[in-house]
Structure formats: C-alpha cells, structure tokens
Design a protein around this motif. Structure first.
Motif, PDB file in Angstrom:
ATOM      1  N   ASN A 171       0.818  -1.190  -0.006  1.00 38.00           N
ATOM      2  CA  ASN A 171      -0.047  -0.018  -0.130  1.00 38.00           C
ATOM      3  C   ASN A 171       0.816   1.229   0.168  1.00 38.00           C
ATOM      4  O   ASN A 171       2.131   1.342   0.184  1.00 38.00           O
ATOM      5  N   ARG A 172       0.246   2.287  -0.343  1.00 42.48           N
ATOM      6  CA  ARG A 172       1.006   3.481  -0.525  1.00 42.48           C
ATOM      7  C   ARG A 172       0.831   4.786   0.739  1.00 42.48           C
ATOM      8  O   ARG A 172       1.107   5.738   0.554  1.00 42.48           O
ATOM      9  N   ILE A 173       0.246   3.880   1.820  1.00 41.70           N
ATOM     10  CA  ILE A 173      -0.003   5.086   2.633  1.00 41.70           C
ATOM     11  C   ILE A 173       0.927   4.880   4.139  1.00 41.70           C
ATOM     12  O   ILE A 173       1.111   5.732   5.042  1.00 41.70           O
ATOM     13  N   SER A 181       5.146   9.774  -2.311  1.00 41.55           N
ATOM     14  CA  SER A 181       4.018  10.193  -3.072  1.00 41.55           C
ATOM     15  C   SER A 181       4.220  10.988  -3.991  1.00 41.55           C
ATOM     16  O   SER A 181       3.622  10.807  -5.156  1.00 41.55           O
ATOM     17  N   LEU A 229      -1.077  15.198   4.407  1.00 40.34           N
ATOM     18  CA  LEU A 229      -1.177  14.331   3.283  1.00 40.34           C
ATOM     19  C   LEU A 229      -1.433  12.979   3.564  1.00 40.34           C
ATOM     20  O   LEU A 229      -2.199  12.132   3.100  1.00 40.34           O
ATOM     21  N   LEU A 265      -4.587  10.836   2.306  1.00 41.54           N
ATOM     22  CA  LEU A 265      -4.660   9.344   1.653  1.00 41.54           C
ATOM     23  C   LEU A 265      -5.438   8.472   2.450  1.00 41.54           C
ATOM     24  O   LEU A 265      -6.109   7.665   1.955  1.00 41.54           O
ATOM     25  N   LYS A 294      -9.036   8.967   1.860  1.00 46.02           N
ATOM     26  CA  LYS A 294      -9.345   8.558   0.237  1.00 46.02           C
ATOM     27  C   LYS A 294      -9.497   7.018   0.053  1.00 46.02           C
ATOM     28  O   LYS A 294     -10.618   6.339  -0.625  1.00 46.02           O
ATOM     29  N   GLY A 295      -8.660   6.198   0.767  1.00 44.79           N
ATOM     30  CA  GLY A 295      -8.668   4.881   1.004  1.00 44.79           C
ATOM     31  C   GLY A 295      -9.837   4.315   1.699  1.00 44.79           C
ATOM     32  O   GLY A 295     -10.362   3.174   1.168  1.00 44.79           O
TER      33      GLY A 295
END
Length: 314
Positions: free
Chosen positions: A63-65, A249, A303, A307, A310-311
C-alpha cells in the motif's frame, strides 16, 4: 519519458546543492566548503535513506500510505535511546564511542523491527486498517515506556535524550558520515539488486509465489534494509515522521509506474531536493524562521490524512 524526468530531477538537485554551498558564503572558502559540504552530504544521505526505506516498506506492505515512521519505527528508536540513557546515565551515554553506539543502535533496531514488525507484516499484509491500528498500538506502547523512563531520570540527562530525539538539520554529527555513507551505499546496492524482485513482491503474495519468488524471504531482506536505512537517518539528524510519505507520494506522481528501477532513484532525488532545497531556503533566505522538520511534518500529516480518507472511501 522517465529518463528525461530523472535527468531533470538530477539537474534540480545539482542547482540546490550549488545554492546551498554558495549562498551567503563569506570569508575563507577553505573553511566554508568543508563545513557546508559535510552537512550537504548528510542531508543527501538522510534523504536517500528515508525515501528508499519508504519505497521498500510500501512494497512489502502493498500500500502507499504506510512508512516506517508511521508504523512505529521512530517511537522504537526514541525508546531505545531513552533506555540507553536510563541504564547507562547521561554521562555514560555521552562517553560511548560514536561509531560503536551507532552500530549498536543499528543492530538493536534491526533485531527489534524483525521481531515486532516482521510477524505483523507476514500475517496482515492485505489488511491496511489492521496494520495502521497495530502500528499505532506499538507506537503508543513505545512512547509510554519512553515517558515512564524519562520521568525517572535526572533532568540533566533528559536533555541528552531531547537533543537526540528531535530532527535537527542545522547541526549534523559529521563524525558518523564515513560509517553512515558506507552502510547507506551497501544498503542501496542491495536494494538495487532486489529491484526486479521488488517488482514481483509488489504484485502480492500469490503472484510472487507463482512467479518463483519466496515472499517471506524477500520481506525479511527488505525489512532488514529498511531498519538499516532508518537507523542511518535517525543517527544523523533524528526522526522525521512524514518525510518518507511525502517524497514517495510525489515520486509516484512525477514518475508513475510499477517499476522500482525508476521509483527508487526518483524518490531518492526528490527527497534530496526536498531536504537540500528546503534547508537552503530556510537557512539562507528565511534565516531559520521555521525548522524544516516542522514544515515537512505539517505537510506530511495533511497528506497522510488525505490518503487515509481517500482509502476509506474506496
């Protein structure tokens, strides 16, 4: 396209480095260049270390968080630091050899991260919220133990902890540059050798097995590299909570794509630009009116919330 953007990032970094070394420089250049050069190398090492650790951690968690700092690595580092001062005393801690202390911190952080976070990653790879909540619980536990020890030590010894547990970009311990550079180069070389395996690991557990990759072995190797890189950045400037999240990011936006051969250098260049350029502006233009770590953490916190929300909406 990616090659041109990487070249552009490299040119921007070169301009930032030139500005950092020359803006406001007065007096003897034989003093100014080594003095600023040591801090410049340290800033670049920290940026590369934090960004690479962030990329690796996001790959193995898929994941990107998440970043090592968000999941509790910073709190673990401060707890180990506090424990050393608590048991050895402030004077005993300060008298320890810098290189020996640095290597011990690296070893402890690697071992603790494998024990605490290794099993967590293996069991909850696909559960983002459980990873975040468990990381928060670990972080709260570490901070509670840290606070307990700090309340029991002498106030003068607490000052030693306070200096080492906050990010400081205006003063860098250049005595650690050689060993930190060596560890960083070795870790980066290992990461670069793993770049194609990281592409496979990013596809998920089942896909990695089908493609002939051992996911657990790859995750352990990546986690060890993460701990080493995090230790380097913490030893040089202290913890910065959201730097990794911000630069990784941005790297996904500047050089979109699944390939780590592009993402690793892109995030490293962006991190170096952020630290060198930001420190140049704050130190040379704004005269340190605001610490760089405060700006990074403020933007990174916003940020992270964006995120996360948003997820949750997906």
């Amino acid at each position: 396209m990616h090659a041109k953007r990487l070249v552009a990032l490299a040119l921007i970094l070169a301009v930032c480095c030139f500005a950092y070394m020359t803006m406001g420089a007065k007096g003897n250049w034989s003093f100014v260049l080594p003095f600023r050069g040591g801090k410049l190398i340290a800033l670049i090492l920290v940026g590369v270390s934090v960004s690479t650790a962030g990329v690796l951690f996001q790959t193995i968690t898929q994941n990107r968080i998440l970043t090592p700092s968000i999941i509790g690595f910073d709190a673990l580092y401060v707890m180990l630091l506090t424990g050393a001062v608590f048991f050895l005393g402030g004077h005993g801690y300060v008298q320890l050899p810098l290189i020996g202390l640095f290597l011990v911190n690296v070893g402890l952080l690697v071992g603790a991260s494998l024990i605490l976070f290794g099993s967590l990653l293996f069991q909850t790879t696909h559960d983002l919220m459980r990873l975040i909540l468990t990381g928060i619980i670990f972080g709260t536990l570490f901070r509670s133990l840290t606070s307990f020890m700090q309340r029991m030590i002498d106030p003068n010894e607490y000052f030693v902890i306070q200096v080492a547990s906050y990010a400081r970009f205006t003063w860098v311990d250049t005595d650690l540059l050689l060993i930190a550079s060596a560890l960083t180069v070795l870790a980066l070389a290992a990461c670069w050798r793993m770049r194609f395996r990281l592409d496979v690991l990013a596809l998920g557990h089942d896909a990695a097995i089908n493609l002939g990759e051992n996911p657990k072995r790859g995750q352990v190797q990546a986690l060890i590299l993460v701990a080493i890189l995090v230790s380097v950045s913490k030893a040089l400037v202290g913890p910065v909570a959201f730097l990794g999240l911000v630069v990784v990011s941005i790297a996904h936006l500047v050089t979109p794509g699944p390939y780590h051969s592009v993402l690793l250098p892109s995030s490293a260049l962006i991190a170096a630009i952020t630290l060198v350029g930001g420190q140049t502006i704050l130190e040379r233009v704004l005269r340190l009116s605001t610490p760089l770590s405060v700006v990074i953490d403020a933007l990174g916190g916003l940020l992270f919330l964006a995120l996360l929300l948003k997820g949750l909406r997906k």
